[in-house]
Write a protein that holds these residues in place. Sequence first.
Motif, PDB file in Angstrom:
ATOM      1  N   PHE A   1      32.736   5.622 -16.095  1.00 47.35           N
ATOM      2  CA  PHE A   1      31.697   5.395 -14.793  1.00 47.35           C
ATOM      3  C   PHE A   1      31.697   6.902 -14.401  1.00 47.35           C
ATOM      4  CE2 PHE A   1      32.856   0.915 -14.626  1.00 47.35           C
ATOM      5  CZ  PHE A   1      31.406   0.338 -14.536  1.00 47.35           C
ATOM      6  N   GLU A   2      30.416   7.141 -13.715  1.00 47.72           N
ATOM      7  CA  GLU A   2      30.293   8.491 -13.332  1.00 47.72           C
ATOM      8  C   GLU A   2      30.298   8.382 -11.798  1.00 47.72           C
ATOM      9  OE1 GLU A   2      26.720   9.780 -15.024  1.00 47.72           O
ATOM     10  OE2 GLU A   2      27.862  11.062 -16.632  1.00 47.72           O
ATOM     11  N   VAL A   3      31.036   9.119 -10.767  1.00 49.65           N
ATOM     12  CA  VAL A   3      30.978   8.968  -9.442  1.00 49.65           C
ATOM     13  C   VAL A   3      30.618  10.402  -8.680  1.00 49.65           C
ATOM     14  CG1 VAL A   3      32.301   8.659  -7.296  1.00 49.65           C
ATOM     15  CG2 VAL A   3      32.895   7.038  -9.401  1.00 49.65           C
ATOM     16  N   ASP A   4      29.710  10.302  -8.015  1.00 52.87           N
ATOM     17  CA  ASP A   4      29.190  11.431  -7.243  1.00 52.87           C
ATOM     18  C   ASP A   4      29.820  11.630  -5.930  1.00 52.87           C
ATOM     19  OD1 ASP A   4      27.658  12.699  -9.394  1.00 52.87           O
ATOM     20  OD2 ASP A   4      25.564  11.895  -8.919  1.00 52.87           O
ATOM     21  N   ALA A   5      30.777  12.600  -5.584  1.00 52.77           N
ATOM     22  CA  ALA A   5      31.238  12.796  -4.339  1.00 52.77           C
ATOM     23  C   ALA A   5      30.448  13.856  -3.633  1.00 52.77           C
ATOM     24  CB  ALA A   5      32.701  12.953  -4.260  1.00 52.77           C
ATOM     25  N   ILE A   6      29.808  13.403  -2.633  1.00 52.07           N
ATOM     26  CA  ILE A   6      28.906  14.153  -2.151  1.00 52.07           C
ATOM     27  C   ILE A   6      29.345  14.714  -0.586  1.00 52.07           C
ATOM     28  CG2 ILE A   6      26.450  14.432  -1.158  1.00 52.07           C
ATOM     29  CD1 ILE A   6      25.799  12.455  -3.244  1.00 52.07           C
ATOM     30  N   PHE A   7      29.402  15.992  -0.202  1.00 51.68           N
ATOM     31  CA  PHE A   7      29.917  16.517   0.884  1.00 51.68           C
ATOM     32  C   PHE A   7      29.017  17.073   1.849  1.00 51.68           C
ATOM     33  CE2 PHE A   7      33.188  16.192  -2.050  1.00 51.68           C
ATOM     34  CZ  PHE A   7      34.417  15.703  -1.521  1.00 51.68           C
ATOM     35  N   HIS A   8      28.834  16.636   2.867  1.00 48.62           N
ATOM     36  CA  HIS A   8      27.559  17.100   3.989  1.00 48.62           C
ATOM     37  C   HIS A   8      28.015  17.955   5.089  1.00 48.62           C
ATOM     38  CE1 HIS A   8      24.767  14.269   2.230  1.00 48.62           C
ATOM     39  NE2 HIS A   8      25.902  13.397   1.971  1.00 48.62           N
ATOM     40  N   TYR A   9      27.476  19.190   5.383  1.00 44.11           N
ATOM     41  CA  TYR A   9      27.571  20.038   6.315  1.00 44.11           C
ATOM     42  C   TYR A   9      26.286  20.194   7.333  1.00 44.11           C
ATOM     43  CZ  TYR A   9      31.802  21.298   3.645  1.00 44.11           C
ATOM     44  OH  TYR A   9      32.837  21.360   2.842  1.00 44.11           O
ATOM     45  N   GLN A  10      26.419  20.530   8.319  1.00 45.81           N
ATOM     46  CA  GLN A  10      25.159  20.886   9.119  1.00 45.81           C
ATOM     47  C   GLN A  10      25.441  22.275   9.697  1.00 45.81           C
ATOM     48  OE1 GLN A  10      22.697  18.896   9.527  1.00 45.81           O
ATOM     49  NE2 GLN A  10      21.452  20.522  10.298  1.00 45.81           N
ATOM     50  N   ILE A  11      24.550  23.143   9.000  1.00 44.58           N
ATOM     51  CA  ILE A  11      24.887  24.657   9.536  1.00 44.58           C
ATOM     52  C   ILE A  11      23.654  25.286   9.788  1.00 44.58           C
ATOM     53  CG2 ILE A  11      25.959  26.900   8.275  1.00 44.58           C
ATOM     54  CD1 ILE A  11      27.848  25.100   6.617  1.00 44.58           C
ATOM     55  N   PRO A  12      23.478  25.908  11.093  1.00 49.16           N
ATOM     56  CA  PRO A  12      22.422  26.514  11.440  1.00 49.16           C
ATOM     57  C   PRO A  12      22.015  27.624  10.194  1.00 49.16           C
ATOM     58  CG  PRO A  12      23.598  25.995  13.131  1.00 49.16           C
ATOM     59  CD  PRO A  12      24.418  25.880  12.014  1.00 49.16           C
ATOM     60  N   GLY A  13      20.737  27.681   9.921  1.00 49.75           N
ATOM     61  CA  GLY A  13      20.381  28.771   8.914  1.00 49.75           C
ATOM     62  C   GLY A  13      20.593  28.496   7.477  1.00 49.75           C
ATOM     63  N   GLY A  14      21.494  27.498   7.157  1.00 48.77           N
ATOM     64  CA  GLY A  14      22.301  27.334   5.864  1.00 48.77           C
ATOM     65  C   GLY A  14      22.947  28.462   5.257  1.00 48.77           C
ATOM     66  N   LEU A  15      23.265  28.460   3.780  1.00 39.83           N
ATOM     67  CA  LEU A  15      24.340  29.338   3.284  1.00 39.83           C
ATOM     68  C   LEU A  15      23.442  30.133   2.497  1.00 39.83           C
ATOM     69  CD1 LEU A  15      26.932  26.679   2.259  1.00 39.83           C
ATOM     70  CD2 LEU A  15      26.811  28.179   4.349  1.00 39.83           C
ATOM     71  N   THR A  16      24.152  31.372   2.448  1.00 44.48           N
ATOM     72  CA  THR A  16      23.719  32.416   1.389  1.00 44.48           C
ATOM     73  C   THR A  16      23.996  32.021   0.112  1.00 44.48           C
ATOM     74  OG1 THR A  16      25.506  33.780   1.573  1.00 44.48           O
ATOM     75  CG2 THR A  16      23.988  34.190   3.159  1.00 44.48           C
ATOM     76  N   THR A  17      23.465  32.483  -1.045  1.00 41.09           N
ATOM     77  CA  THR A  17      23.811  32.394  -2.376  1.00 41.09           C
ATOM     78  C   THR A  17      25.463  32.735  -2.912  1.00 41.09           C
ATOM     79  OG1 THR A  17      21.430  32.744  -3.071  1.00 41.09           O
ATOM     80  CG2 THR A  17      23.300  32.869  -4.885  1.00 41.09           C
ATOM     81  N   ASN A  18      25.917  33.783  -2.072  1.00 38.22           N
ATOM     82  CA  ASN A  18      27.160  34.079  -2.360  1.00 38.22           C
ATOM     83  C   ASN A  18      28.157  33.220  -1.744  1.00 38.22           C
ATOM     84  OD1 ASN A  18      28.912  36.398  -3.304  1.00 38.22           O
ATOM     85  ND2 ASN A  18      29.367  36.483  -1.126  1.00 38.22           N
ATOM     86  N   THR A  19      27.966  32.689  -0.539  1.00 39.04           N
ATOM     87  CA  THR A  19      28.585  31.762   0.018  1.00 39.04           C
ATOM     88  C   THR A  19      28.572  30.380  -0.681  1.00 39.04           C
ATOM     89  OG1 THR A  19      28.252  32.476   2.245  1.00 39.04           O
ATOM     90  CG2 THR A  19      29.106  30.470   2.397  1.00 39.04           C
ATOM     91  N   ILE A  20      27.661  29.966  -1.130  1.00 38.77           N
ATOM     92  CA  ILE A  20      27.537  28.786  -2.091  1.00 38.77           C
ATOM     93  C   ILE A  20      28.364  29.046  -3.308  1.00 38.77           C
ATOM     94  CG2 ILE A  20      26.047  27.472  -3.651  1.00 38.77           C
ATOM     95  CD1 ILE A  20      23.810  27.911  -1.566  1.00 38.77           C
ATOM     96  N   ARG A  21      28.207  30.191  -3.830  1.00 42.32           N
ATOM     97  CA  ARG A  21      29.337  30.378  -4.973  1.00 42.32           C
ATOM     98  C   ARG A  21      30.769  30.186  -4.590  1.00 42.32           C
ATOM     99  NH1 ARG A  21      27.655  35.232  -6.029  1.00 42.32           N
ATOM    100  NH2 ARG A  21      25.772  34.522  -7.208  1.00 42.32           N
TER     101      ARG A  21
END
Length: 354
Positions: A87-107
């Motif tokens: 079985f596969e399980v997707d664990a999904i984590f949610h944040y609320q961050i004004p303006g979102g994240l930069t590519t570098n922060t996501i990495r």
Amino acid sequence: MSEKLGNWRFDSNAIQTCAQATKGAGYLVFGVQDGGECWSGPLAHVTYKKYGTTTRCVNGTGGAWVQDVYRIVNPPLIGNYDVKRCFEVDAIFHYQIPGGLTTNTIRNITVEFYSSFLIFYNLYLNLQQCNGVNVTIGNITSSPPGVSHVYFRVPVTYTASNHMADDQVASNVTTCINAVNFTLKGYIDQNAPKIVQNNATYQINQPSSMEKRSCCGGDIPPPCCAVGSNRVSSTKCGCLPGFHFVAGRSCLPCPADTYQDEQGRTSCKTCPVNTGTFGKTGMTNQGNCTGCAPGFRVAPGFNSSCLRCPSDTYQDEKGQGECKKCPEEKRTFNKTGVSSESHCLEASLIGNYE
């Protein structure tokens, strides 16, 4: 033929021995050469006649640079990939961050999630309910940069060991996943990576969600084979006719204008010239490749379609790629889709009026 399976030149049963070796390799055709050399290959059933026929074969075991060719009757079914026990399980984590994240922060946060998995794995090993169930992590994905609703999706696969009985796989793996959710989920959420941006620290803004699905897709319980395939042995799944195997993606339908009438293949066969499946996929025989009706021609290219023969042309045959021109000095007078030369008329026959 591309693959030498052995040399049984001094074996009185060279042909039978070569046949067994060919069956074991999953091939359909083999050739015996020079008294006992055994040749075959994955495409031997296609390429065996490349150089034509010869009269120089002796005693059914070929000769120098020539082969007696044999076809396997009732060949074994071909397995393309291992039976899925997971079985596969997707664990999904949610944040609320004004303006979102930069590519570098996501990495950077993605790397932190991988590190968190190592901590989770050490705790997981202590769960008695998960004995005989292996856990692995896949490629972590996230929301795009600049989006305020930020999420990270962590795919985790729970796989039963090969020693576990088939009738216990679905229930035992499900029990393991439930134990993880009950015992470790709170710890996982509490220790989810914290994101620091613009002098502010953000934690997940809701409990993580755990989306479970069969590795075969949907609710198909393991052990199983994905859509487009079936079980050909205790450990292998093979693609059905109408499908072809693509590494990493299981069995996919043959695309439009192709078909596959054999099991376990890695490619599809192209429809004959001037025929097509007209957008249909997953076709299982050449009979699914049809031609256009008289008065039409087959449009070239993928997802073939029928085009009306233009003015001053006709087509009186089915499945043609071109239309025929009306005889010299004859026309259809703007009629299209004409199916007979009799519709090509001389201008003088149309008549004049005031």
